[in-house]
Write an enzyme that holds these catalytic residues in place. Structure first.
Site, PDB file in Angstrom:
ATOM      1  N   SER A 731      -5.428  24.279  33.389  1.00 44.37           N
ATOM      2  CA  SER A 731      -5.322  23.624  32.086  1.00 44.37           C
ATOM      3  C   SER A 731      -5.860  24.444  30.932  1.00 44.37           C
ATOM      4  O   SER A 731      -5.722  24.036  29.778  1.00 44.37           O
ATOM      5  CB  SER A 731      -5.990  22.258  32.118  1.00 44.37           C
ATOM      6  N   LYS A 774     -10.955  14.059  29.131  1.00 39.31           N
ATOM      7  CA  LYS A 774     -10.903  15.182  28.191  1.00 39.31           C
ATOM      8  C   LYS A 774     -10.868  14.677  26.749  1.00 39.31           C
ATOM      9  O   LYS A 774     -11.562  15.196  25.879  1.00 39.31           O
ATOM     10  CB  LYS A 774      -9.676  16.044  28.477  1.00 39.31           C
TER      11      LYS A 774
END
Ligand code: ADP
Length: 840
Positions: A731, A774
């Site tokens: 990511s 996140k």
């Protein structure tokens, strides 16, 4: 044994005073030796002596309790048995002692005691003539008749026993081969007789008298046996062997007194244990094993190490809740209220737990999935487990699995091991005392593996509803039904849970909390709880919401609330000191109040000082700094983004989401890429992908700086700070591209933007996991814009509305969109990209 040995015993014998039985000639007995005199005798005669004669000692029955064995030698019984020490075994546990195996040879009379120390030594006269037995012709007259009768009775007795037992068969043969004269001694030591009776046989020096004394004992045993066999006929399955014969002739290791006619304490203990075994309501198989062990135990001398092991085992078995359970008192409405009262937020989890409980209520035999709460530490996983137990009215037990790497931790050790014990599951059941508790298997993701087997495999058996009704702990060695136990597991991440185990569980994600939720949790639960723990009241301490906000943002950085709770605890402690000091002052001044009683005017003033009105201590910004010190974390995002070549990424860790800086710098070189910050392989690949993409698109984005390749003659260094933490995952790809683009173009990445996503070589952005955590991390860090892959758009539903409202989301499907969103005013390119739609 004594035949034609012709042994003449020495005229001086060391004497061993026994406390635990009477040794008769012709029998063998185990004697436990632990008094000072006897120990001395063993050390200096038996362990040092080399000749056969030195192993002959005199055994004198002595009724004194060893506890009271003083310096004084007690008056000795005048007749004893000379014995041959066949075996000496020493041990230091539980206290130093020897166990002797002694075979009785013949009677002797003590004629004179020669010395008492260090052990008694006496002049003795041998009473039985050992050789006399070998003289072939049987005695005649009354003695002969008596001997014959005795022999017949003995044959009758043995005939009543089970011949298939080797000891019995051997005894039958012995009866014929032994001289008749030895029979009273041999049989008296074998049949059930009290020590007093044995002593009478010992004292009967005259052979005729000895026969007369022993015969009634033998007849009594025969009668007893007949009676028993009669009752046995009604219950034919019972074992014939358990009866009269005691192997070796005597029960060693026992205290006795001459007045004591029958069984003693040890027997009582075993009887008690047997009662408990029968009362424990075990299943058939377990009961059978227990009874077998009990039978063994009864035959075992106490001094044998196995005795303690067997007893422990049996005690464990009777303590287990084979059929003890609590009744479930489940009321879904009450459960909902209780869960809501105990826990703020975590709606999704609570809903699923209620569903689970509701199904259980409707179908009590539910073989449902095992719930597994997965989330960062301190988000209330354990505490929800505890609430579930409370709503069901069940016992709760937590089993910490972190670091467990030996399967015997779960399944126990086999009983052959020294120090063997059952595993944690069985131990837990013993602790809670019922067979339907809630077991919380904490930290299943931290199970280890080692040479001692895989504990996860053992857990599989525990958790599998198809198997766990007959879970067999190695120590118990009989199945225990675990199907009533409600298992709940917790973990920080599913990544390290063994797949087979994960397969048995239903994973419920428990994400971290956002700031507002934490404030609510603090005020509803943590602060009242901490106040109570520290003996404070809300009238004494107040923590306003602003302060809580400050604690959360400046003193903690976590997804859960554990460290927040600790900080509140620290504040409570500091305030407790102040309050306690205040109390002291008011108490010290209270005598003044009494004195002032006579003076009404003074009284009013003084009482004002003595008991000042209680003021709550309010923790404001300054007090907070005073107690907790300077802030531990400052939001540093904007400061760090003042140079080109820095971008903010979003990472997921088992502790929750985090923001992550990516830094790049360049220097003259040969086009090499250096990566630092403990990166995994996937992350390195992302870095290479990002560079390749930028190189191939350098012209488009005006990064080439004249030459075709922007990296020609340049080395690039990419660094991911917090180098102590290993990072891996795809990511970060999306973050590396703007970071490098900023470095090569000299433009700054926007300081309020964070991003996450996987990239491909062709510039597509692919979805990633952990979006909620996140995004919450970006919100915590006060960032304004979050770039996430387009295909993660659906994940935003999980995020609270007000967080969504605070953030500006950019859903990117190509790197071009990422670049445009990451830089103020976009990132100009030479060609407008055709929309590429990912089909991955
Ligand atoms: P975990 O097992 O997830 O590591 P715990 O269950 O031990 O965390 O929780 C830590 C502390 O936080 C406990 O005192 C618990 O009561 C409290 N806590 C966590 N989440 C909540 C919540 N949603 N509401 C109330 N208290 C909470």
């Amino acid at each position: 044994m004594s035949s034609n040995s012709g042994i003449q015993i020495p005229s001086r014998l060391p004497l061993l005073c026994t406390h635990d039985g009477v040794l008769l000639p012709g029998s063998t007995m185990r004697i436990s030796v632990d008094t000072a005199r006897n120990m001395q005798l063993v050390k200096s005669r038996l362990l040092k002596g080399t000749s056969l004669k030195s192993t002959i000692i005199g055994i004198v029955p002595n009724t004194r309790d060893p506890e009271h064995d003083s310096d004084e030698l007690p008056s000795l019984h005048s007749i004893g048995t000379a014995g041959l020490a066949v075996q000496v075994v020493g041990s230091n546990w539980p206290k130093p002692h020897y166990t002797l195996l002694i075979t009785g040879l013949c009677r002797f009379r003590v004629t004179q005691l020669l010395r008492e120390r260090p052990f008694p030594m006496a002049e003795v006269e041998q009473l039985d003539k050992l050789e006399q037995y070998t003289e072939g012709d049987p005695a005649v007259g009354e003695l002969g008749e008596l001997a014959q009768r005795f022999y017949q009775a003995a044959v009758q007795l043995v005939g009543m026993l089970d011949m298939s037992v080797p000891v019995v068969a051997k005894l039958r043969r012995l009866l014929d081969s032994l001289p008749r004269e030895t029979l009273p001694d041999v049989l008296a030591s074998m049949i059930r007789t009290s020590n007093k009776e044995k002593l009478q046989v010992l004292d009967a020096v005259d052979l005729e008298e000895r026969f007369k004394k022993a015969l009634p004992l033998l007849t009594r045993q025969i009668e007893g046996l007949k009676l028993l066999q009669k009752t046995r006929k009604l219950r034919p399955d019972d074992d014939k062997r358990v009866l009269a014969i005691r192997k070796g002739g005597v029960f060693p290791g026992r205290q006795f007194s001459l007045d004591d006619e029958v069984e003693d304490e040890d027997g009582d203990d075993n009887v008690l244990l047997e009662k408990k075994v029968k009362a424990a309501a075990m299943p058939e198989a377990a009961l059978r094993v227990c009874l077998k062990e009990l039978r063994r135990l009864k035959k075992m001398p106490q001094s044998m190490p196995e005795y303690a092991l067997t007893r422990n085992y049996l005690e464990m078995m009777v303590e287990l809740p084979w059929s003890k359970s609590t009744t479930d008192c489940l009321d879904i409405r009450a459960a909902r209220v209780l869960l809501d009262n105990d826990h703020y937020a975590m709606e999704k989890l609570k809903r699923r737990v209620l569903e689970y409980l509701a199904v259980r209520q409707l179908k009590s035999t539910l073989k449902g999935p095992i719930l597994c709460f997965v989330g960062p530490p301190g988000v209330g996983k354990t505490s929800v487990g505890r609430s579930i137990a409370r709503t069901l009215g069940r016992e709760f037990h937590r089993i910490a699995l972190g670091g467990v790497c030996d399967q015997s931790d779960i399944r126990g050790h086999r009983r052959t091991y020294v120090g063997s014990m059952p595993g944690r599951i069985i131990n837990g059941l013993k602790t809670v005392g019922v067979n339907n508790p809630v077991f919380l298997l904490d930290e299943v993701d931290k199970l280890g593996k080692s040479l001692q087997g895989d504990p996860a495999a053992a857990l599989l058996e525990v958790l599998d509803p198809e198997q766990n009704h007959s879970f067999t702990d190695h120590y118990l060695n009989v199945p225990f039904d675990l199907s009533q136990v409600l298992f709940i597991a917790t973990a920080n991440t599913t990544a390290t849970i063994p797949p087979a185990l994960l397969d048995r569980m239903e994973v419920l994600q428990v994400p971290g909390y956002i700031q507002e939720e934490k404030v609510e949790i603090a005020h509803r639960h943590l602060i009242p709880h901490q106040l109570e723990q520290h003996g404070l009241t809300p009238q004494q301490l107040q923590i306003p919401q602003d302060t809580t906000h400050e604690i959360i943002s400046k003193y903690t950085r976590e997804a859960g609330v554990r460290s927040l709770e600790r900080k509140i605890g620290a504040i409570c402690r500091a305030v407790a000191v102040k309050v306690a000091e205040g109390h002291k002052v008011s108490r010290a001044e209270s005598p003044t109040e009494e004195l002032a009683d006579q003076n009404a005017e003074n009284k009013v003033e003084d009482s004002g000082i003595a008991a000042p009105p209680e003021m709550p201590i309010v923790i404001d910004h300054i007090a907070l700094k005073d107690i907790l010190g300077p802030p531990l974390f400052e939001m540093e995002v904007s400061e760090r983004l003042t140079l080109p070549g820095v971008a903010v990424g979003l990472a997921w860790t088992p502790m929750g989401g985090e923001i992550m800086f990516v830094e790049a710098s360049r220097m003259e070189g040969e086009g090499q890429l250096t990566l630092t910050g403990q990166l995994g392989d996937v992350m390195k690949e992302s870095a290479h992908l990002a560079i390749s993409w930028l190189r191939s698109n350098a012209k488009t984005y005006f990064l080439s700086n004249g030459s075709a390749d922007p990296l020609e003659g340049t080395d690039i260094h990419l660094h991911f700070p917090a180098g102590a933490v290993t990072k891996d995952g795809p990511s970060a790809g999306v973050t590396i591209v703007p970071c490098l683009a900023s470095l090569l173009s000299g433009r700054l990445v926007r300081s309020d933007v964070a991003m996450t996503g996987e990239i491909t070589l062709r510039g597509l952005v692919l979805p990633v996991g952990g979006i909620k955590d996140k995004v919450l991390a970006a919100h915590r860090a006060n960032l304004k814009r979050v770039i996430i892959p387009k295909r993660n758009e659906k994940d935003l539903e999980e995020i609270p509305a007000h967080v969504r409202a605070d953030l500006d989301f950019v859903f990117a499907s190509t790197l071009d969109e990422v670049l445009n969103a990451a830089f103020d005013g976009g990132f100009p390119s030479a060609v407008s990209h055709p929309q590429v739609v990912s089909k991955l």
